[in-house]
Design a protein around this motif. Structure first.
Motif, PDB file in Angstrom:
ATOM      1  N   VAL A   5      66.488  -5.120  59.476  1.00 30.95           N
ATOM      2  CA  VAL A   5      67.239  -6.271  59.974  1.00 30.95           C
ATOM      3  C   VAL A   5      67.073  -6.350  61.483  1.00 30.95           C
ATOM      4  CG1 VAL A   5      69.479  -7.372  60.184  1.00 30.95           C
ATOM      5  CG2 VAL A   5      68.916  -6.108  58.096  1.00 30.95           C
ATOM      6  N   GLU A   6      66.451  -7.448  61.921  1.00 29.09           N
ATOM      7  CA  GLU A   6      66.249  -7.653  63.351  1.00 29.09           C
ATOM      8  C   GLU A   6      67.417  -8.402  63.968  1.00 29.09           C
ATOM      9  OE1 GLU A   6      62.117  -8.500  61.406  1.00 29.09           O
ATOM     10  OE2 GLU A   6      64.236  -8.917  61.011  1.00 29.09           O
ATOM     11  N   SER A   7      67.609  -8.191  65.244  1.00 28.75           N
ATOM     12  CA  SER A   7      68.609  -8.928  66.006  1.00 28.75           C
ATOM     13  C   SER A   7      68.211  -8.913  67.472  1.00 28.75           C
ATOM     14  CB  SER A   7      69.997  -8.318  65.824  1.00 28.75           C
ATOM     15  OG  SER A   7      70.026  -6.974  66.293  1.00 28.75           O
ATOM     16  N   GLY A   8      68.897  -9.728  68.259  1.00 30.37           N
ATOM     17  CA  GLY A   8      68.677  -9.709  69.698  1.00 30.37           C
ATOM     18  C   GLY A   8      67.869 -10.863  70.241  1.00 30.37           C
ATOM     19  N   GLY A   9      67.339 -11.709  69.359  1.00 25.76           N
ATOM     20  CA  GLY A   9      66.595 -12.851  69.840  1.00 25.76           C
ATOM     21  C   GLY A   9      67.502 -13.889  70.478  1.00 25.76           C
ATOM     22  N   GLY A  10      66.884 -14.891  71.085  1.00 26.41           N
ATOM     23  CA  GLY A  10      67.659 -15.941  71.719  1.00 26.41           C
ATOM     24  C   GLY A  10      66.818 -16.758  72.659  1.00 26.41           C
ATOM     25  N   LEU A  11      67.491 -17.544  73.474  1.00 29.92           N
ATOM     26  CA  LEU A  11      66.849 -18.413  74.458  1.00 29.92           C
ATOM     27  C   LEU A  11      66.983 -17.756  75.828  1.00 29.92           C
ATOM     28  CD1 LEU A  11      65.603 -21.139  75.330  1.00 29.92           C
ATOM     29  CD2 LEU A  11      67.943 -22.026  75.479  1.00 29.92           C
ATOM     30  N   VAL A  12      65.864 -17.648  76.530  1.00 27.22           N
ATOM     31  CA  VAL A  12      65.854 -17.020  77.849  1.00 27.22           C
ATOM     32  C   VAL A  12      64.908 -17.796  78.749  1.00 27.22           C
ATOM     33  CG1 VAL A  12      64.035 -15.393  77.208  1.00 27.22           C
ATOM     34  CG2 VAL A  12      65.620 -14.797  79.046  1.00 27.22           C
ATOM     35  N   GLN A  13      65.186 -17.798  80.027  1.00 28.22           N
ATOM     36  CA  GLN A  13      64.299 -18.459  80.979  1.00 28.22           C
ATOM     37  C   GLN A  13      63.101 -17.576  81.286  1.00 28.22           C
ATOM     38  OE1 GLN A  13      66.708 -19.532  84.404  1.00 28.22           O
ATOM     39  NE2 GLN A  13      66.953 -21.609  83.596  1.00 28.22           N
ATOM     40  N   ALA A  14      62.016 -18.195  81.662  1.00 34.14           N
ATOM     41  CA  ALA A  14      60.830 -17.451  82.059  1.00 34.14           C
ATOM     42  C   ALA A  14      61.185 -16.462  83.166  1.00 34.14           C
ATOM     43  CB  ALA A  14      59.741 -18.410  82.528  1.00 34.14           C
ATOM     44  N   GLY A  15      60.640 -15.266  83.043  1.00 32.27           N
ATOM     45  CA  GLY A  15      60.956 -14.198  83.973  1.00 32.27           C
ATOM     46  C   GLY A  15      62.092 -13.311  83.527  1.00 32.27           C
ATOM     47  N   GLY A  16      62.827 -13.728  82.524  1.00 28.17           N
ATOM     48  CA  GLY A  16      63.956 -12.960  82.029  1.00 28.17           C
ATOM     49  C   GLY A  16      63.550 -11.869  81.065  1.00 28.17           C
ATOM     50  N   SER A  17      64.551 -11.198  80.533  1.00 37.26           N
ATOM     51  CA  SER A  17      64.324 -10.064  79.631  1.00 37.26           C
ATOM     52  C   SER A  17      65.182 -10.210  78.385  1.00 37.26           C
ATOM     53  CB  SER A  17      64.691  -8.742  80.328  1.00 37.26           C
ATOM     54  OG  SER A  17      63.896  -8.508  81.458  1.00 37.26           O
ATOM     55  N   LEU A  18      64.717  -9.602  77.313  1.00 38.80           N
ATOM     56  CA  LEU A  18      65.482  -9.483  76.072  1.00 38.80           C
ATOM     57  C   LEU A  18      65.179  -8.129  75.457  1.00 38.80           C
ATOM     58  CD1 LEU A  18      65.038 -12.894  74.166  1.00 38.80           C
ATOM     59  CD2 LEU A  18      67.172 -11.984  75.097  1.00 38.80           C
ATOM     60  N   ARG A  19      66.143  -7.606  74.722  1.00 37.81           N
ATOM     61  CA  ARG A  19      65.890  -6.408  73.924  1.00 37.81           C
ATOM     62  C   ARG A  19      66.184  -6.721  72.461  1.00 37.81           C
ATOM     63  NH1 ARG A  19      68.662  -0.407  73.909  1.00 37.81           N
ATOM     64  NH2 ARG A  19      70.356  -1.550  72.917  1.00 37.81           N
TER      65      ARG A  19
END
Length: 123
Positions: A5-19
């Motif tokens: 089960v994946e999680s943590g996606g979303g909308l982010v601006q260029a240059g940003g980070s996600l885990r």
């Protein structure tokens, strides 16, 4: 049978980070080689990063290895994908995959998949 089960996606601006996180259930994380793939609209699913079953070896797509980092927490039965300096071209559905052994970069070689998590990078 293993479930992912994946999680943590979303909308982010260029240059940003996600885990991103991939929680594994049904079997210990140490039973599997784990990988991350992604699929952009109209494109084939492509390899991002992976661990060997022991966790001792990591593999990366050459174009992503300076920005993406795969990690794992066996105690939490979870695999992570840290994504930094995100670009609009990173927009895709990100999938977690598992198999008894590392199967390389071809997604059809992996037996177990999560449902995916959407990552959208705005410019």
């Amino acid at each position: 049978q293993v479930q992912l089960v994946e999680s943590g996606g979303g909308l982010v601006q260029a240059g940003g980070s996600l885990r991103l996180s991939c929680e594994v259930s049904g079997r210990p994380l140490s039973s599997y080689a784990m990988g991350w793939f992604r699929q952009a609209p109209g494109k084939e699913r492509e390899f991002v990063a992976a661990f060997s079953r022991s966790g001792g070896t990591t593999y990366y797509a050459d174009s992503l290895k300076t920005r993406f980092t795969i990690s794992r927490d066996n105690a939490k039965n979870t695999v992570y994908l840290q994504m930094n300096s995100l670009e609009p071209d990173d927009t895709a559905v990100y999938y977690c995959a598992a198999d008894r052994y590392y199967r390389g970069i071809i997604y059809t070689q992996y037996n177990y998949w999560g449902q995916g998590t959407q990552v959208t990078v705005s410019s």
